[in-house]
Enzyme design. Sequence first.
Site, PDB file in Angstrom:
ATOM      1  N   LYS A  80       0.855  -1.182   0.000  1.00 12.60           N
ATOM      2  CA  LYS A  80       0.000   0.000   0.000  1.00 12.60           C
ATOM      3  C   LYS A  80       0.895   1.236   0.000  1.00 12.60           C
ATOM      4  CE  LYS A  80      -3.975   1.827   2.629  1.00 12.60           C
ATOM      5  NZ  LYS A  80      -4.834   1.579   3.804  1.00 12.60           N
ATOM      6  N   SER A 155      -9.759   1.553   2.715  1.00  6.99           N
ATOM      7  CA  SER A 155      -8.875   2.312   1.858  1.00  6.99           C
ATOM      8  C   SER A 155      -7.830   1.469   1.115  1.00  6.99           C
ATOM      9  CB  SER A 155      -8.150   3.382   2.681  1.00  6.99           C
ATOM     10  OG  SER A 155      -7.293   2.790   3.625  1.00  6.99           O
ATOM     11  N   SER A 179      -9.918  -0.778   6.875  1.00  8.15           N
ATOM     12  CA  SER A 179      -9.291  -0.526   5.573  1.00  8.15           C
ATOM     13  C   SER A 179      -8.541  -1.701   4.954  1.00  8.15           C
ATOM     14  CB  SER A 179      -8.329   0.661   5.675  1.00  8.15           C
ATOM     15  OG  SER A 179      -9.051   1.859   5.600  1.00  8.15           O
TER      16      SER A 179
END
Lengths: 492, 100
Positions: A80, A155, A179
Site C-alpha cells: 500500500k 482504503s 481498511s
Amino acid sequence: MDYYKMSAAEAAGALQNKEVTSQELTASVLRRIGEVEEEIQGFITLLDENETLLEAEKIDKARASGESLSLLAGVPMALKDNLCTRGIPTTCASKILRKYRPPYDAHVVEKLKETGTVLVGKANLDEFAMGSSTENSAYYTTRNPWDTTRVPGGSSGGSAALVAAGEVFFALGSDTGGSVRQPASLCGVVGLKPTYGLVSRYGLIAFASSLDQIGPLTRDIRDCALVMDVIAGHDPRDSTSVPREKENYTDYLGRDVKGLKVALPRDYFEEGINAEVKKVVMEAVRKCSGLGMEIEEVSMPYTSCALPAYYLVATAEASSNLARYDGVQYGYRAAEAKNLLSLYKKTRNEGFGPEVKRRIMLGTYSLSSGYYDAYYLQSLKARTLIREDFQKVFENYDFIVTPTSPTVAFKAGEKTDDPLTMYLSDICTITANLAGVPAISIPCGFVDGMPVGLQVLGRPFDEGRIFQFCYALESLLGVRNQLPEVNVKRGG
Amino acid sequence: MSVSRKEVEYVASLARLDLLPEEKESITQQFNVILDYIQRLKELNLSGVEPTTHVQQLKNVFREDRSEEKGRELLPEVLEEAPDSARGLFKVPPVIEEES
C-alpha cells in the site's frame, strides 16, 4: 503457464522444489499486469519491469547456489502506498506527497526485503487511507476485478484488487477502521487486521495512531499466516509495539477446532445489513457447527455508538498527525506565499483533497476549546464501553463472527456525495480498531456474483487460533483463492 | 446543535487551511449532518466511565536520553525532498512579518 493463479504458499512451494523460478513467477504476474492493469488501476507506482526481474534473478541465483532462503523468498508482492519505501515514491495517494521519496524503509518493508520477496509496485488507496472505496485517491479510482463498474472498497482497495486480479501473490495494507478487511471482503480475498501492537508501524504514514495497524491481503488463510510470520514481532522504533515471544502462525493450521465457541452478536446483523449478505454469512456460520463448534447469539449493546466514537477519535488523531504537512520539509509547496503562515495555509488547502480536509476540520473542531469535553472526551469514554463489550464476550467465547461489510461492492460514484453513507460501510469493522482486537475477513460466498466476506474477531494476540478456525472454515466453504475473470478490453 | 459558517472559518484557521468559499459552504453543511449523527453519543450514560486513550496498557517506553548519530548520512537525501533548501537547511518565506 499461468503461475499467477497460484497462492503465495503454492508459489513458494514450487520455488523450493525448483519447479519454477522467481523470474518465471515474476514474468507471469507482469504479463497479467500487462493484460488487466489498465482496467483495474490498482497501482500508483509500478516499478521498472527489468529491475523487478533483476530482483527475482538475484533470489534465483541465491537459491541455485544453495543459500538457505525464507519460504516467501522470490514471491512477487505489492505494498500500500502509505508504507515508506526508500527511494521509491510513497504518495499516500495525495497530491501533497506526489513525488515524495522516503529516505528509509518501513519496518515491514525491511522484513519483507530480508525475506527476499519481490516488490512489484505501490498500491492505490484513499488519500491518507481515509475512505472506503479508493474514490478519495488524488490519482484515480481502482476498479473491482469482479465487476469493474464497482469499487474495490477501501482504503486498501488497490492492494485488495491487485491480489484478487492476480497481479501480485499478496499485498500489505493498513487498517484504521476496516481498511484491510472491507476491501478484502469486497474483492473476495483474505484480509487481517492484527492486534494493536503486534506489527510495528515504523514507516507507516500515520492516520490515527491509536487505531492504525498494518495487515496482509492474501489469496487464502495459509498465505495470511505466512505473511504474518514475516511481519509480526517487536520493534523498539514503534513505542506501541508489544514485546512478546514470536509465534509461528502456520503451526496453527489444521488443528482441530472442536469445542471452540463462537459468539454471534445480534447487534451486527441488524442496522443496514443487506438481507442477502446476511443470508450468505449465516449459511457459513451454520457450517461451523459441522466442525463441532458451539455457536450462540450474544448481545454487544454498545455497538451502535462505535461509528460516532470512531469518527471523533480517528479525526482528532488525524488532525494532529497531518499537521506535519506544511510545505517545509517535504512534499508539495504552494507557490507565491508571502509569509510562512500563508505558505502553510495555501500548501495544505491545495495539497489535501476534500475528504482529508473534512476530517482534519472535524478533528480540529472536536479538539478545540469548548468542544473537547462534549465530543472528544465522550468518544474516549464510549470507547471504554465498546472494549468492555468485547471483554465480556471473550470471557465465554473464543471468537466473534459477523459480516465484514453490510453490502457487497457498490457502484463507483454511488456514495461519493454523501460522506455519512460512505462512513456506514465501516459499521462492522471499526469496533475491532477501537477495542484493539484482531479481526480477519475471509470470503464466504457470493451475492449476485460479487464476493461476500465473513469477519472473525478474536482475543488480543489470538491470531494463531483465528487462523486455526478460519483454515478449517475455509476448506469447508470451498471459496479459497478464487480469481475472477477480469474483462480484458483488448482481447487478451 | 448546529455549526455556523463563522465557526467553520475559525476551525479552518486553527487547522491552517485556506478554504475556498465553496469549500466553507459544503463543509458547513456536511459538518452539521455528521455532528447530528454523532449526537448519538449523548444518549449514553457515561458518568463514571474512564476514557480509553490507548488499548495496550503499556507503560511509557523510554530509551537512553542520548542523541543517535545514525541517520546523519541521510541528510542529503532528506534535503533533496525539501521544496526549497540552502546550505543544508530548509528554506521558507519570511517568518517575522505582520500578517495582513
